[in-house]
Design a protein around this motif. Structure first.
Motif, PDB file in Angstrom:
ATOM      1  N   THR A   4      20.349 -18.967  88.188  1.00  0.00           N
ATOM      2  CA  THR A   4      19.734 -18.306  87.045  1.00  0.00           C
ATOM      3  C   THR A   4      18.664 -19.195  86.427  1.00  0.00           C
ATOM      4  O   THR A   4      17.574 -18.728  86.108  1.00  0.00           O
ATOM      5  CB  THR A   4      20.797 -17.961  85.978  1.00  0.00           C
ATOM      6  N   SER A   5      18.961 -20.467  86.288  1.00  0.00           N
ATOM      7  CA  SER A   5      17.975 -21.363  85.694  1.00  0.00           C
ATOM      8  C   SER A   5      16.778 -21.570  86.626  1.00  0.00           C
ATOM      9  O   SER A   5      15.653 -21.694  86.164  1.00  0.00           O
ATOM     10  CB  SER A   5      18.607 -22.703  85.321  1.00  0.00           C
ATOM     11  N   ARG A   8      14.657 -18.546  86.282  1.00  0.00           N
ATOM     12  CA  ARG A   8      13.936 -18.601  84.994  1.00  0.00           C
ATOM     13  C   ARG A   8      12.752 -19.569  85.082  1.00  0.00           C
ATOM     14  O   ARG A   8      11.672 -19.282  84.572  1.00  0.00           O
ATOM     15  CB  ARG A   8      14.899 -19.010  83.871  1.00  0.00           C
TER      16      ARG A   8
END
Length: 71
Positions: A4-5, A8
């Protein structure tokens, strides 16, 4: 969580690239006479400080300490 990071960060990088290459941003930077190149002066300052602390006439402090702790 890690993926997820990473996703992002990729989104942020894509938005950054889109902003940098937009015509409005290009005109804005040229009107302010801003360069896209940035150089960090900290490594040069650190190198100068390290050279200043180094004893070129004799042994440096690290060499002396290593001999003390070796014995």
């Amino acid at each position: 969580m890690l993926s997820t990071s990473i996703e992002r960060l990729e989104q942020i990088e894509a938005a950054r690239q889109e902003t940098i290459y937009s015509e409005a941003f290009q005109q804005w930077t040229s009107s302010l006479n801003v360069s896209r190149l940035y150089s960090n002066k900290e490594p040069l300052i650190n190198a100068a400080q390290m050279n200043k602390e180094y004893n070129y006439k004799g042994e440096n402090k690290v060499g002396i300490l290593s001999k003390i702790f070796y014995l």
